[in-house]
Design an enzyme around this catalytic site. Sequence first.
Site, PDB file in Angstrom:
ATOM      1  N   HIS A  71      46.141  70.239  45.351  1.00 23.57           N
ATOM      2  CA  HIS A  71      47.105  70.978  46.174  1.00 23.57           C
ATOM      3  C   HIS A  71      47.337  70.243  47.495  1.00 23.57           C
ATOM      4  O   HIS A  71      46.512  69.438  47.908  1.00 23.57           O
ATOM      5  CB  HIS A  71      46.573  72.372  46.551  1.00 23.57           C
ATOM      6  CG  HIS A  71      46.077  73.200  45.419  1.00 23.57           C
ATOM      7  ND1 HIS A  71      46.771  74.274  44.922  1.00 23.57           N
ATOM      8  CD2 HIS A  71      44.923  73.131  44.690  1.00 23.57           C
ATOM      9  CE1 HIS A  71      46.070  74.845  43.952  1.00 23.57           C
ATOM     10  NE2 HIS A  71      44.946  74.170  43.789  1.00 23.57           N
ATOM     11  N   THR A  73      47.957  71.626  51.536  1.00 25.13           N
ATOM     12  CA  THR A  73      47.806  72.884  52.267  1.00 25.13           C
ATOM     13  C   THR A  73      49.108  73.355  52.890  1.00 25.13           C
ATOM     14  O   THR A  73      49.319  74.555  53.079  1.00 25.13           O
ATOM     15  CB  THR A  73      46.763  72.735  53.378  1.00 25.13           C
ATOM     16  OG1 THR A  73      47.213  71.720  54.298  1.00 25.13           O
ATOM     17  CG2 THR A  73      45.407  72.359  52.802  1.00 25.13           C
ATOM     18  N   GLU A 143      42.114  71.073  47.943  1.00 28.59           N
ATOM     19  CA  GLU A 143      43.222  71.174  48.898  1.00 28.59           C
ATOM     20  C   GLU A 143      43.183  69.964  49.830  1.00 28.59           C
ATOM     21  O   GLU A 143      42.142  69.652  50.414  1.00 28.59           O
ATOM     22  CB  GLU A 143      43.112  72.448  49.729  1.00 28.59           C
ATOM     23  CG  GLU A 143      43.365  73.729  48.964  1.00 28.59           C
ATOM     24  CD  GLU A 143      44.845  74.089  48.897  1.00 28.59           C
ATOM     25  OE1 GLU A 143      45.671  73.284  49.390  1.00 28.59           O
ATOM     26  OE2 GLU A 143      45.166  75.171  48.366  1.00 28.59           O
ATOM     27  N   HIS A 203      49.315  71.503  41.491  1.00 26.62           N
ATOM     28  CA  HIS A 203      49.655  72.931  41.472  1.00 26.62           C
ATOM     29  C   HIS A 203      51.044  73.131  40.870  1.00 26.62           C
ATOM     30  O   HIS A 203      51.300  74.128  40.184  1.00 26.62           O
ATOM     31  CB  HIS A 203      49.606  73.476  42.900  1.00 26.62           C
ATOM     32  CG  HIS A 203      49.429  74.954  42.960  1.00 26.62           C
ATOM     33  ND1 HIS A 203      49.420  75.655  44.149  1.00 26.62           N
ATOM     34  CD2 HIS A 203      49.251  75.891  41.994  1.00 26.62           C
ATOM     35  CE1 HIS A 203      49.241  76.944  43.902  1.00 26.62           C
ATOM     36  NE2 HIS A 203      49.146  77.120  42.604  1.00 26.62           N
ATOM     37  N   ASP A 213      53.578  71.620  45.165  1.00 22.97           N
ATOM     38  CA  ASP A 213      52.533  70.743  45.688  1.00 22.97           C
ATOM     39  C   ASP A 213      51.723  70.134  44.529  1.00 22.97           C
ATOM     40  O   ASP A 213      51.623  70.725  43.461  1.00 22.97           O
ATOM     41  CB  ASP A 213      51.615  71.498  46.663  1.00 22.97           C
ATOM     42  CG  ASP A 213      50.953  72.722  46.039  1.00 22.97           C
ATOM     43  OD1 ASP A 213      51.659  73.575  45.463  1.00 22.97           O
ATOM     44  OD2 ASP A 213      49.713  72.836  46.141  1.00 22.97           O
TER      45      ASP A 213
END
Length: 712
Positions: A71, A73, A143, A203, A213
């Site tokens: 991912h 953020t 992340e 993601h 993302d």
Amino acid sequence: MVTLGFCRQNTGHRHKQPGVTLFSVYWQQGRKSQFRQLVYSTGALLMFGCATVKQLPSENHDKRIRSLVIHFTAIDYAQSVQALVGKDGLSSHYLLPESRDPSYPHSNLTPLQLVQEEDRAWHAGKSYWQGRTNLNDSSIGIELVNVPDCQPELLAAPQGPEYSSPSCVFPAYDGDQIGQLIELASDILARNPDIHPTAVVGHSDIAFNRKRDPGPRFPWYQLYQAGIGAWYDDGTLARYRQLFSEQRPSVYLFQKALRSYGYGVNESGVLDKQTKNALSAFQLHFLPAGVTGLPDSETAAILFALLDRYFPDQLAECVNDFEQQVELISTQQPPDKRGQLDQTLIGQTPDSTNQPYLRQTFKAYAGAGWISLAASQDSFADIRINGQKINIAQPLEAGRNYTYSLARRTRNGLNTLSLENLQPDNVSLDVRIPYPVLTGGHAETTIEDDKVDKLIQQRIAAGLPEAVLLVFKDGKIIKHTTYGTARKSASTSQTSIPPESPKSGHSRGLLAMFTQRMTGLTANEYCENLQYAPLGLDSHGAAAQVAAFDVSDDFNNSLCYGKNLPFSAPDLTLAEDKSATLHSDALELATLLQSLLNGGGYNDRRLIGTDTVQGLLSPGSKQGGSASGLQQANKLRHYFGPYASNSAYGVAGQPGLIALVEPELEMGIVFLTREPNTSDYTDEPASTQASAEPEFFAEVVSLIYESGLNAP
């Protein structure tokens, strides 16, 4: 460093946990009291003994972790910690800062572990990958602090995933951050050997309708070079580029291949929003310089090259489907012939048998039809229709086109044509007979029983805004009646449906559906492959732009113009502002149904082959049955009623629509309604009894069958 021990059996498995511990995260945030409470609680647990458990290992198990999800953020480090660690937030297993972030308080980048790998972090949300849903249950999430620059009001394209707006600018990832990601991911893969290379995903891959993302700047290929994730072989890619250089896979096949690789896309055969989002996610991962959401040849080549490398069994099915598609397209190439019969005969000295030059059957209706003749030089010929000689010019002069009515010779159903005594030698004579067309478009009604009108008027009085009923039989429109506001719209060229009302939605939707699903291609692809507008309609109406419409109402509206299907029905002129109404929808759909009765053609144009029409209804066909939208009557009894024959077929169940083809009677029924509160003219709530439920449709159809269907 503080070590917390819990009572558990020692299995000999030791996790390598990189970076700082949970202690460090609490300490950095000044949450020392919470940490002390954790220590005290743990100590209390240790005061009690542990039950003795004997190990009896089972062969029937696998690892929980099957995916690694990356991912970004979209917020800075400080905000990320708050969102991922603070109460009532989300979480991931790891957080990787970036060095350019002013909110990061340290000089050296250090990965943070927020959740133990054996625990569920809340990072995936609603998700799907390779047959698994809710990937929080089976994945590790990482992340990376990376913040796209988007205008807040343009964060997403209309009805699109987050960060899908063209206004978004995606910064390059921090090199040191990616280096630490590679080291961390390598350790994770070593500890979790069931994570397949194709299960290292973003993601956007697992939630393509919501997320974009880690974005187009994420270095997937760099990770692959480090042994993390999947990529295609260049030599294999070149082979599939060649394969798809002339023809791309159909939308259905794109969907099947995407799903075979892992994406949760439905195999509908329609280029809808979910398919475009899935294609965009795939392109973000493997073709970041060409993220269009469209099924282009390069995307197809990459997708098939990946299946070739990682899923050879699924590839074999997809390649087989593509070969069938190519075969279908080759058989569907529109010939130069016009109409159902279009032949060129060459005169020659008759032999002793005196056999006719041409014997052919054709479809016609009693009192209708015509024949066109054109000779290369002055010539003579005898032509018989159903055994009766017709009067033609003698000679047929060179360079002239002759058209003769067959109305006095034709009958309903199959008719015969024989051509004899063509002279002189070597003369070429073009003979053409078109497909049957609809006539009598102004017929208000010739159905004897008025029960149909009364039934529909009752529903109009109960609040149904508008309806149109069109019935044709043996090539003649025997009823075309409008009810409610549709009647007002059809009665004057100055009255048009308001902007919020559907504009030829029924006809465009069905036409695009037929194009997409009976061939497996989108309307765009069909036109491009065949260089033909097989379903073009009246140039005044929106159905002439059939290629601009799909189920999601989101097609490019720039192709397949200029090939308009000529009509014989006299009332096809629409409103002055070219707004289509249900009135014109019914005419367009009736023409389409007549073309199906004709075996795939109308007037001088062949739309589809007879085999394709039959294939639409074949239970085992990829394009047939409910997948094509067409269904046989035995599956639609609740809409078509008890009188429809077993050979009848059509479409029902779409909002306010019945389109029925009855081959046994050479009949078609089109019944369109607009539901209350969908696009009505007022804001007043309509009666709940006004909706056109299946029983209402079935009663209308049954009354039409009972009426006698007397053509004028």
